[in-house]
Design an enzyme around this catalytic site. Structure first.
Site, PDB file in Angstrom:
ATOM      1  N   GLY A  14     -49.877  62.885 -25.870  1.00 27.74           N
ATOM      2  CA  GLY A  14     -48.853  62.770 -26.900  1.00 27.74           C
ATOM      3  C   GLY A  14     -48.274  64.091 -27.359  1.00 27.74           C
ATOM      4  O   GLY A  14     -47.701  64.176 -28.451  1.00 27.74           O
ATOM      5  N   LYS A  15     -48.359  65.130 -26.517  1.00 23.75           N
ATOM      6  CA  LYS A  15     -47.830  66.449 -26.913  1.00 23.75           C
ATOM      7  C   LYS A  15     -46.335  66.392 -27.224  1.00 23.75           C
ATOM      8  O   LYS A  15     -45.881  66.994 -28.196  1.00 23.75           O
ATOM      9  CB  LYS A  15     -48.058  67.474 -25.794  1.00 23.75           C
ATOM     10  N   LYS A  37     -39.906  74.508 -23.572  1.00 17.18           N
ATOM     11  CA  LYS A  37     -40.817  73.965 -22.558  1.00 17.18           C
ATOM     12  C   LYS A  37     -40.856  74.996 -21.439  1.00 17.18           C
ATOM     13  O   LYS A  37     -39.920  75.100 -20.632  1.00 17.18           O
ATOM     14  CB  LYS A  37     -40.290  72.621 -22.035  1.00 17.18           C
ATOM     15  N   THR A  41     -43.067  69.742 -15.112  1.00 18.80           N
ATOM     16  CA  THR A  41     -43.483  69.319 -13.775  1.00 18.80           C
ATOM     17  C   THR A  41     -43.432  67.796 -13.680  1.00 18.80           C
ATOM     18  O   THR A  41     -43.441  67.087 -14.675  1.00 18.80           O
ATOM     19  CB  THR A  41     -44.903  69.805 -13.444  1.00 18.80           C
ATOM     20  N   GLU A 109     -43.986  73.679 -26.220  1.00 17.95           N
ATOM     21  CA  GLU A 109     -44.823  72.604 -25.682  1.00 17.95           C
ATOM     22  C   GLU A 109     -45.367  73.017 -24.330  1.00 17.95           C
ATOM     23  O   GLU A 109     -44.609  73.301 -23.399  1.00 17.95           O
ATOM     24  CB  GLU A 109     -44.045  71.292 -25.544  1.00 17.95           C
ATOM     25  N   GLY A 170     -52.540  62.085 -31.152  1.00 19.74           N
ATOM     26  CA  GLY A 170     -51.196  61.861 -30.638  1.00 19.74           C
ATOM     27  C   GLY A 170     -50.712  60.433 -30.674  1.00 19.74           C
ATOM     28  O   GLY A 170     -49.503  60.192 -30.740  1.00 19.74           O
TER      29      GLY A 170
END
Length: 243
Positions: A14-15, A37, A41, A109, A170
């Site tokens: 849940g980042k 960010k 990926t 993040e 999260g």
């Protein structure tokens, strides 16, 4: 806190939702916020990525992605497989420093967990936080395995001299099981501080107005919210009479 790093105890915890919640609360207070960010990926060029979710949920456009690799691997492995240079965290740190001069808050993040490698030299999100002097928000799952993963992440932070901003769950379900309810107190023991928040499961599907309300309820006053850790803990109701 002009720069905050958001990392997780693992992937899929849940980042992105927590990052969006932090951004939404900052923007709602009229404080300029940027979200970074370093590497995305598992998403091909042109496809929606994590920052698109942040943009939609937090209703902000000040987002910055520095590298993208299509394979769902660590940034270092994904770059190696794609045959392109990996993201240089030193360059990211420089860019974040420039952003922080004109924003009240810059959120970073990470990818996966704290020690995921971004390049062949072993650079990690922990290194980035240390270089920037940034505190770290650790996002964890509520259920089985969370205690060990959280303890390992916090130990790695402390070993590197990186400050913990708080531990956030999260995705907290409507009907938490026994392990989840029990873990709340133990997560606070591991962190040596009250829980910094718990966002509701499914928050990523809300519209921006609903999401802002959820963010306010789900994050502590440290981040501009109203989350009451003691009330949340007591609400778990773990007594012999109420198991």
């Amino acid at each position: 806190m002009s720069v905050l790093v958001v990392t997780g105890t693992c992937t899929g915890v849940g980042k992105t939702v927590v990052t969006a919640a932090l951004a939404a609360l900052s923007a709602a207070r009229g404080a300029p916020v940027a979200v970074v960010k370093p590497a995305q990926t598992g998403v091909a060029p042109g496809e929606p990525g994590d920052l698109d979710d942040v943009r939609r949920l937090a209703a902000i456009d000040d987002v910055h992605e520095f590298a993208r690799f299509p394979d769902p691997l660590s940034p270092a492995a994904a770059a190696r497989r794609s045959g392109t240079p990996p993201v240089r965290l030193a360059d990211v740190a420089k860019s974040v420093g420039e952003l922080s001069r004109s924003r009240r808050l810059v959120l970073i993040e990470g990818a996966g967990g704290l020690l995921v490698r971004f390049d062949e030299e072993g650079g990690t999100v922990a290194d980035l936080a240390r270089w920037l002097g940034a505190a770290v928000v650790v996002v964890t799952r509520p259920g089985l395995g969370a205690l060990n993963h959280t303890a390992l992440t916090l130990e790695a932070l402390a070993h590197r001299g990186v400050q913990l901003a708080g531990v956030v769950i999260g995705a907290w379900p409507d009907e938490p099981d026994l392990a989840m309810r029990s873990n709340v107190r133990d997560l606070e023991t591991i962190a040596a501080r009250p829980l910094a928040g718990a966002l509701p499961a499914g928050a990523g599907a809300l519209d921006p107005a609903e999401f802002l309300a959820a963010a306010h309820r789900g994050l502590s006053p440290l981040f501009g919210g109203s989350f009451d850790a003691a009330a949340f803990r007591d609400g778990c109701g773990l007594t012999k009479e109420n198991p």
